[in-house]
Design an enzyme around this catalytic site. Structure first.
Site, PDB file in Angstrom:
ATOM      1  N   ASP A  20       0.880  -1.166   0.000  1.00  0.00           N
ATOM      2  CA  ASP A  20       0.000   0.000   0.000  1.00  0.00           C
ATOM      3  C   ASP A  20       0.916   1.215   0.000  1.00  0.00           C
ATOM      4  O   ASP A  20       1.578   1.500   1.002  1.00  0.00           O
ATOM      5  CB  ASP A  20      -0.886  -0.047   1.250  1.00  0.00           C
ATOM      6  N   GLN A 103       2.764   4.388   2.666  1.00  0.00           N
ATOM      7  CA  GLN A 103       2.403   3.717   3.935  1.00  0.00           C
ATOM      8  C   GLN A 103       3.214   2.466   4.264  1.00  0.00           C
ATOM      9  O   GLN A 103       3.743   2.321   5.354  1.00  0.00           O
ATOM     10  CB  GLN A 103       0.903   3.342   3.911  1.00  0.00           C
ATOM     11  N   ASP A 140      -7.943  -7.509   0.260  1.00  0.00           N
ATOM     12  CA  ASP A 140      -7.706  -6.239   0.959  1.00  0.00           C
ATOM     13  C   ASP A 140      -8.610  -6.157   2.183  1.00  0.00           C
ATOM     14  O   ASP A 140      -9.691  -6.727   2.209  1.00  0.00           O
ATOM     15  CB  ASP A 140      -7.960  -5.045   0.021  1.00  0.00           C
ATOM     16  N   LYS A 141      -8.116  -5.420   3.186  1.00  0.00           N
ATOM     17  CA  LYS A 141      -8.806  -5.214   4.462  1.00  0.00           C
ATOM     18  C   LYS A 141      -8.971  -6.520   5.235  1.00  0.00           C
ATOM     19  O   LYS A 141     -10.003  -6.792   5.858  1.00  0.00           O
ATOM     20  CB  LYS A 141     -10.170  -4.537   4.253  1.00  0.00           C
ATOM     21  N   TYR A 236      -0.332  -0.001  14.958  1.00  0.00           N
ATOM     22  CA  TYR A 236      -1.249  -0.300  13.872  1.00  0.00           C
ATOM     23  C   TYR A 236      -0.956   0.540  12.635  1.00  0.00           C
ATOM     24  O   TYR A 236      -1.007   1.759  12.681  1.00  0.00           O
ATOM     25  CB  TYR A 236      -2.716  -0.066  14.292  1.00  0.00           C
ATOM     26  N   LYS A 239      -3.891  -3.754   8.292  1.00  0.00           N
ATOM     27  CA  LYS A 239      -3.794  -5.223   8.291  1.00  0.00           C
ATOM     28  C   LYS A 239      -2.902  -5.604   7.122  1.00  0.00           C
ATOM     29  O   LYS A 239      -2.413  -4.741   6.389  1.00  0.00           O
ATOM     30  CB  LYS A 239      -5.188  -5.824   8.144  1.00  0.00           C
ATOM     31  N   ASP A 241      -3.380  -7.579   4.387  1.00  0.00           N
ATOM     32  CA  ASP A 241      -3.889  -7.667   3.028  1.00  0.00           C
ATOM     33  C   ASP A 241      -3.110  -8.676   2.190  1.00  0.00           C
ATOM     34  O   ASP A 241      -2.265  -8.303   1.366  1.00  0.00           O
ATOM     35  CB  ASP A 241      -3.856  -6.265   2.394  1.00  0.00           C
ATOM     36  N   GLN A 249      -5.042 -27.771 -11.649  1.00  0.00           N
ATOM     37  CA  GLN A 249      -5.271 -28.825 -12.665  1.00  0.00           C
ATOM     38  C   GLN A 249      -4.188 -29.907 -12.667  1.00  0.00           C
ATOM     39  O   GLN A 249      -3.079 -29.693 -12.216  1.00  0.00           O
ATOM     40  CB  GLN A 249      -5.367 -28.220 -14.074  1.00  0.00           C
ATOM     41  N   TYR A 355      -2.676  -3.857  18.996  1.00  0.00           N
ATOM     42  CA  TYR A 355      -1.836  -3.066  18.087  1.00  0.00           C
ATOM     43  C   TYR A 355      -2.613  -1.966  17.366  1.00  0.00           C
ATOM     44  O   TYR A 355      -2.133  -1.369  16.440  1.00  0.00           O
ATOM     45  CB  TYR A 355      -1.159  -3.989  17.068  1.00  0.00           C
TER      46      TYR A 355
END
Ligand code: F6R
Ligand code: MG
Ligand code: MG
Length: 387
Positions: A20, A103, A140-141, A236, A239, A241, A249, A355
């Site tokens: 991110d 980030q 994501d998230k 924090y 998360k 992600d 196959q 966190y």
């Protein structure tokens, strides 16, 4: 043991590295200009011969680099390349004033391996089969443990994967390598022999993560990114992600068996502020943007064939009517969970909140706690006015 007929092809490595580096209008959606900046870096690397091929995409606020090369896993040049691509994308992100620009780039410089520096990494080195179908999953998230339940279904549950019963090449089962992300230790467990032990661990997805699945003959079947940003940064910052690669196959689960595991929108941790439980909704890339309550958590899946290391495709696998009902169920679950507001189990429990920014809020209340005795009388507003 049944011998698996597979012509020995060339070795090739698939590296999926994501970060991110900032997004549009909040933690919502990657901006196309940042994708372009990353693409330029990978295009040069393809020209120089470092990469065989690449595909750049995005899911929510995460920029995804899907790369093939001959360098093997954990390679300094490939990780350095991904780092450069993210840095270039971050510059654009900063210029555009995108939210949380840079980030996931937790370090000012690259030191040989991108693991531990912020980005998430899933890589596998394979001997290419004459036809090599793979699926790249990007969520994501949510967190790496979000793939625990689908992986169990794909590789251990005959109610999901018919091939476990019907196909002699899969009948001997798979090896699950489970990582304890707090202790940094792994354990190999065998399906079907150890399925109760596997479940005893991976039912706690915030701690135990299925890192690899191998076929019983040692061939890699799946690999998952296992970075936990909060453990790396100690506070924090989102998360993790996760991303995952699964081979399909011909002695591995069929494409449809792999996708079937996502037809149930199971509850995962993440969502708003990485602090809530919600359903994992499978979506096409066009819907891979975070809206309601910064979610709900979403997963996209791209199907490729690898030929001589080239990425043929992709097909946007969840962009299909067959997943409409799953998405509808996910919306109903999202609504049900949201009605709980700040209450558990919608909001995560104290261990997982450690966190986040909640402890800072709780700290402010520390001095206001008093011993409790029978006959206790609260201090009223009236009392406060008299004080
Ligand atoms: C979750 C996520 C978002 C943010 C939320 C608050 O992984 O990225 O839900 O946590 O939007 O973000 P800040 O604190 O940056 O305003
Ligand atoms: Mg973000
Ligand atoms: Mg994200």
């Amino acid at each position: 043991m049944i011998l698996l007929s597979e012509k020995a092809g060339e070795k090739v490595t698939i590296s999926v590295i994501k970060a991110d580096i900032g997004s549009l209008a909040g933690h919502h959606k990657v901006h196309p200009d940042t994708m372009l900046a990353a693409t330029k870096v990978l295009a040069d690397a393809k020209k120089n011969g470092l990469l065989i091929d690449y595909y750049v995409t995005a899911v929510g606020d995460d920029l995804q680099l899907i790369m093939t090369h001959k360098k093997g896993v954990n390679n300094k040049d490939i990780h350095g390349l991904a780092w450069n691509a993210f840095e270039e994308a971050s510059k654009v992100s900063k210029d555009l004033g995108l939210y949380a620009a840079g980030q996931d780039l937790l370090s000012d410089s690259f030191s040989g391996n991108i693991r531990g520096l912020g980005p998430g990494v899933a890589e596998m080195e394979i001997t290419e089969r004459p036809s090599e179908p793979i699926v790249v999953f990007m969520a994501d998230k949510t967190e790496p443990g979000a793939f625990n339940m689908p992986l169990y279904k794909i590789f251990a549950d005959p109610f999901n994967t018919a091939g476990l019963v019907i196909d002699p090449r899969m009948h001997d089962g798979f090896v699950f390598t489970v990582l304890d992300i707090y202790e940094g230790k792994v354990i190999d467990l065998y399906a079907p022999k150890d399925i109760y032990d596997i479940l005893a661990l991976i039912g706690t997805p915030s701690r135990y993560v299925v890192k690899y699945v191998h076929r019983i003959d040692g061939k890699i079947a799946s690999t998952v990114s296992s970075e936990r940003l909060n453990l790396i940064a100690g506070k924090y910052i989102g998360k993790d992600d996760p991303v995952m690669i699964v081979r399909a196959q011909s002695g591995y689960p069929a494409l449809g068996e792999i996708l079937e595991a996502f037809s149930f929108p199971h509850l995962v941790e993440g969502w708003m502020r990485g602090s809530h439980t919600g359903p994992l909704m499978p979506v096409g890339i066009k819907d891979a943007k975070m809206t309601r309550f910064d979610g709900p958590p979403r997963v996209a899946a791209l199907g490729f064939n690898i030929k001589n290391g080239n990425l043929v495709g992709p097909s946007d696998l969840f962009d299909d009517v067959a997943f409409d009902e799953t998405r509808r169920t996910a919306q109903i679950i999202a609504e049900y969970m949201r009605r709980h507001g700040p209450f558990m189990p919608h909001r995560l429990g104290p261990e997982d909140m450690e966190y986040t920014t909640l402890p800072d809020v709780l700290k402010r209340l520390e001095n206001r706690f008093k011993p409790f005795e029978m006959g206790y009388k609260p201090i009223t507003r009236h009392d406060l006015e008299k004080m």
